[in-house]
Design a protein around this motif. Structure first.
Motif, PDB file in Angstrom:
ATOM      1  N   VAL A 109       0.858  -1.188   0.000  1.00 31.41           N
ATOM      2  CA  VAL A 109       0.000   0.000   0.000  1.00 31.41           C
ATOM      3  C   VAL A 109       0.892   1.235   0.000  1.00 31.41           C
ATOM      4  O   VAL A 109       1.924   1.273   0.683  1.00 31.41           O
ATOM      5  CB  VAL A 109      -0.918   0.015   1.253  1.00 31.41           C
ATOM      6  N   ARG A 112       0.789   5.101   1.027  1.00 32.88           N
ATOM      7  CA  ARG A 112       0.020   6.050   1.841  1.00 32.88           C
ATOM      8  C   ARG A 112       0.917   7.217   2.244  1.00 32.88           C
ATOM      9  O   ARG A 112       2.032   7.003   2.752  1.00 32.88           O
ATOM     10  CB  ARG A 112      -0.523   5.352   3.105  1.00 32.88           C
ATOM     11  N   ILE A 131      -7.048  -0.631   5.660  1.00 31.13           N
ATOM     12  CA  ILE A 131      -7.044   0.149   4.418  1.00 31.13           C
ATOM     13  C   ILE A 131      -7.931   1.381   4.579  1.00 31.13           C
ATOM     14  O   ILE A 131      -9.048   1.286   5.090  1.00 31.13           O
ATOM     15  CB  ILE A 131      -7.525  -0.711   3.240  1.00 31.13           C
ATOM     16  N   ASP A 176      -5.728   5.519  -0.004  1.00 32.55           N
ATOM     17  CA  ASP A 176      -4.626   4.558  -0.139  1.00 32.55           C
ATOM     18  C   ASP A 176      -4.526   4.088  -1.586  1.00 32.55           C
ATOM     19  O   ASP A 176      -5.534   3.979  -2.297  1.00 32.55           O
ATOM     20  CB  ASP A 176      -4.844   3.333   0.757  1.00 32.55           C
ATOM     21  N   VAL A 215      -3.473   0.818  -3.443  1.00 32.88           N
ATOM     22  CA  VAL A 215      -3.268  -0.587  -3.079  1.00 32.88           C
ATOM     23  C   VAL A 215      -2.807  -1.382  -4.301  1.00 32.88           C
ATOM     24  O   VAL A 215      -3.451  -1.353  -5.353  1.00 32.88           O
ATOM     25  CB  VAL A 215      -4.570  -1.204  -2.518  1.00 32.88           C
TER      26      VAL A 215
END
Length: 449
Positions: free
Chosen positions: A411, A413, A426, A430, A432
């Motif tokens: 991920v 972020r 999650i 984000d 992914v």
């Protein structure tokens, strides 16, 4: 999804083939009767003979109700004109294949979207970028960067000496207390089956394994796979094609020592004028004596990008016999990928596959930011952006109804790459990265809508 593809050449046919497998409504337009007949006989699609820039032909193709028009003919002008017309006639999204990289370099200056062209795709530029990534991670045979390298996908054949050969995934993870990588796909030597690794999956010698990793994890993977990081400084390029020229130009700007061999005398002189920091040699790269005279054995990498796949492979094998650290061959025949390990060339690249990968993300549902299909593996890696409405928003990974045929590799972020394990939550915004087999794609797309 209704999709119109203009151009039944290598890229167009390959795209139509991949999309037809997914039951998309494809119309393929071309002026060449033979190419269309071949496509019609081999694919479940509609073919239409005619000029892709003809308004009558586009109306016949139902452009007004199409969701995507892709121009991949051999003519850059045709592709650009097609996209402008298609947008005016009601198509939702357009993609044009181009060869003039000036267009790519000046996308902010020229507002192509205002002209009706949503995306520009240059297979040659994609190939040159892929080569640079492979040189940066020279010990690995496949690589792809997400968000400028915050997360990186790398592929490697596991040698017998790799410390975790014979160990399960969960055992290998314990070798490093702070995990900075995640195995996402695996293919056993001698098979065509793609596995999504689980905790009890055992690594075996000769496995082709793909990992998602952070910048810190790259160093760990060098140790874990038993591979050595090879410094690449001296590069020999065979072929002054568009890919060869762009690769040489980009490597020169990054202070690599570049030798480029081109058979055509006039072309070689033109390249020499345009690339003053590269040493351009006019000669036949198939001549082993010439390669020896030009100190092939002192090169760190050998890149063969002529228009002939067999020439590229054979010259790379000659380079490999000289103990060159990294060999890369550009091939047109997709079947060669299945033989890549036994051929003996470190990495094979294919412009059709790279272009198709880039275009495919516009076909996927959900907010897909990037997509790559793994070489010779039946799997895709997608980067989704989590929206407020996404089913994964606010969920802990281990509590998601995630199909076994897919896994979350990492991920991104707040500008940082994270290897997300089962307890990771999650959140909206984000990015992914997911690896999945084809049958799991519809379920994965629903999670990120």
């Amino acid at each position: 999804m209704k999709i119109i593809i203009a151009g039944a050449g290598e890229v167009g046919f390959h795209l139509a083939k991949l999309l037809s497998y997914e039951a998309q409504a494809i119309t393929l337009i071309d002026t060449d009767k033979e190419s269309l007949t071949y496509a019609d006989n081999h694919l479940d699609i509609r073919v239409l003979r005619g000029d892709a820039t003809s308004i009558e032909v586009l109306r016949d193709a139902k452009v007004q109700s199409s969701e995507l028009v892709i121009g991949v003919t051999a003519s850059e002008t045709t592709n650009l004109t097609l996209c402008m017309l298609a947008k005016q006639l009601g198509c939702k999204r357009t993609i044009a294949r181009i060869s003039n990289t000036e267009f790519m370099d000046n996308r902010e200056l020229i507002k192509f979207d205002e002209l009706g062209i949503d995306e520009l795709i240059s297979p040659e530029e994609l190939a040159a970028t892929e080569i640079q990534l492979l040189l940066n991670q020279s010990a690995f045979n496949d690589t792809y960067e997400f968000e400028g390298g915050l997360l990186t996908m790398i592929g490697v054949f596991l040698p017998k000496a790799a410390p975790f050969v014979g160990k399960m995934v969960k055992e290998a993870a314990k070798i490093f207390p702070e995990l900075h990588f995640m195995p996402i796909a695996l293919q056993r030597m001698g098979t065509q089956f793609t596995l999504i690794p689980r905790g009890d999956t055992i690594f075996k010698e000769g496995d082709q394994v793909y990992f998602i990793t952070t910048s810190e994890g790259v160093e760990e993977l060098y140790k874990l796979t038993g591979m050595q990081k090879k410094e690449i400084k001296n590069v020999m390029i065979l072929g002054g094609s568009k890919v060869g020229f762009k690769t040489a130009r980009d490597l020169c700007t990054k202070k690599f020592n570049v030798k480029l061999i081109e058979k055509d005398k006039e072309k070689a002189f033109d390249i020499a004028d345009d690339l003053p920091h590269a040493l351009v040699i006019n000669g036949d790269g198939r001549n082993v004596e010439l390669l020896d005279e030009e100190s092939l054995d002192s090169m760190d990498a050998f890149i063969a990008v002529t228009g002939n796949s067999e020439t590229n492979i054979m010259s790379c094998l000659v380079a490999k016999s000289k103990k060159i650290k990294k060999t890369i061959a550009m091939v047109e025949n997709m079947d060669y990928f299945q033989l890549s390990q036994s051929i003996g060339v470190d990495t094979l690249i294919n412009k059709k596959l790279l272009a198709a990968n880039n275009i495919f993300r516009y076909i996927r549902r959900g907010e897909v930011l990037a997509l790559t299909r793994l070489n010779n593996l039946n799997a895709e890696i997608l980067e989704f952006e989590v929206k407020p409405t996404s089913l994964v928003n606010g969920e802990i990974i281990k509590e998601l109804n995630f199909p076994r045929e897919a896994s979350i590799g990492g991920v991104i972020r707040d500008g940082k790459g994270i290897i997300a394990l089962g307890d990771f939550k999650i959140l909206e915004g984000d990015r992914v990265v997911v690896c999945c087999l084809p049958k799991a794609i519809p379920r994965i797309e629903k999670l990120f809508l």
